[in-house]
Design an enzyme around this catalytic site. Sequence first.
Site, PDB file in Angstrom:
ATOM      1  N   HIS A  58      37.472 -17.938 -65.863  1.00 47.61           N
ATOM      2  CA  HIS A  58      37.761 -16.503 -65.807  1.00 47.61           C
ATOM      3  C   HIS A  58      38.761 -16.254 -64.677  1.00 47.61           C
ATOM      4  O   HIS A  58      38.868 -17.059 -63.738  1.00 47.61           O
ATOM      5  CB  HIS A  58      36.489 -15.708 -65.544  1.00 47.61           C
ATOM      6  CG  HIS A  58      35.542 -15.664 -66.701  1.00 47.61           C
ATOM      7  ND1 HIS A  58      34.426 -14.864 -66.706  1.00 47.61           N
ATOM      8  CD2 HIS A  58      35.543 -16.319 -67.892  1.00 47.61           C
ATOM      9  CE1 HIS A  58      33.769 -15.019 -67.849  1.00 47.61           C
ATOM     10  NE2 HIS A  58      34.430 -15.907 -68.579  1.00 47.61           N
ATOM     11  N   GLU A  60      38.712 -14.307 -62.127  1.00 47.56           N
ATOM     12  CA  GLU A  60      38.128 -14.279 -60.790  1.00 47.56           C
ATOM     13  C   GLU A  60      37.831 -15.688 -60.284  1.00 47.56           C
ATOM     14  O   GLU A  60      38.059 -16.000 -59.113  1.00 47.56           O
ATOM     15  CB  GLU A  60      36.817 -13.474 -60.783  1.00 47.56           C
ATOM     16  CG  GLU A  60      36.973 -12.036 -61.236  1.00 47.56           C
ATOM     17  CD  GLU A  60      36.689 -11.839 -62.722  1.00 47.56           C
ATOM     18  OE1 GLU A  60      36.088 -10.812 -63.072  1.00 47.56           O
ATOM     19  OE2 GLU A  60      37.068 -12.712 -63.546  1.00 47.56           O
TER      20      GLU A  60
END
Length: 164
Positions: A58, A60
Amino acid sequence: MGMDGHDEDHQYMRMAIELAHQAAFADEVPVGALIVRQGTLLGQGFNQNVGMCDPTAHAEMLALREAGTYAHNHRLPGSTLYVNLEPCPMCFAAIMQARIDRLVYAAPDPKGGFSRFFSEGLMPMFHHHITVVQGPFQEENVALIRSFFQAKRERGKRKWLRQT
């Protein structure tokens, strides 16, 4: 002349949105994230879980990995993570592990966002305190995510389901 926090949040969220567009171009869910400490960009990323065949890739997580490498530390105190979509529980837990001081996100994720799983009342149970801010450009990012999935549905056969 220094920027106040409001201008800074707008500037960095714009950068997160640009990263999200790179994800969409690669046919990934359009999420972009970056980590900033005292005006220094420590790391950035956009969703690449499909292309990397990695469920943890992801935006992040990729930004955290890059920032940790840059800072030579798995802890990133004093930093802010900007992301255009509310982080999932996996990413939120990693953000907490990294000791990020401040999380700024634009669009809420009512189905998969961390706030659905970690209520504000549970926050004191964590070892680390984080300031969570619903940041600028919420409507724009809700529309970005929605149009991405709408286009996917209209195309029918999903790249995600391609034969191997």
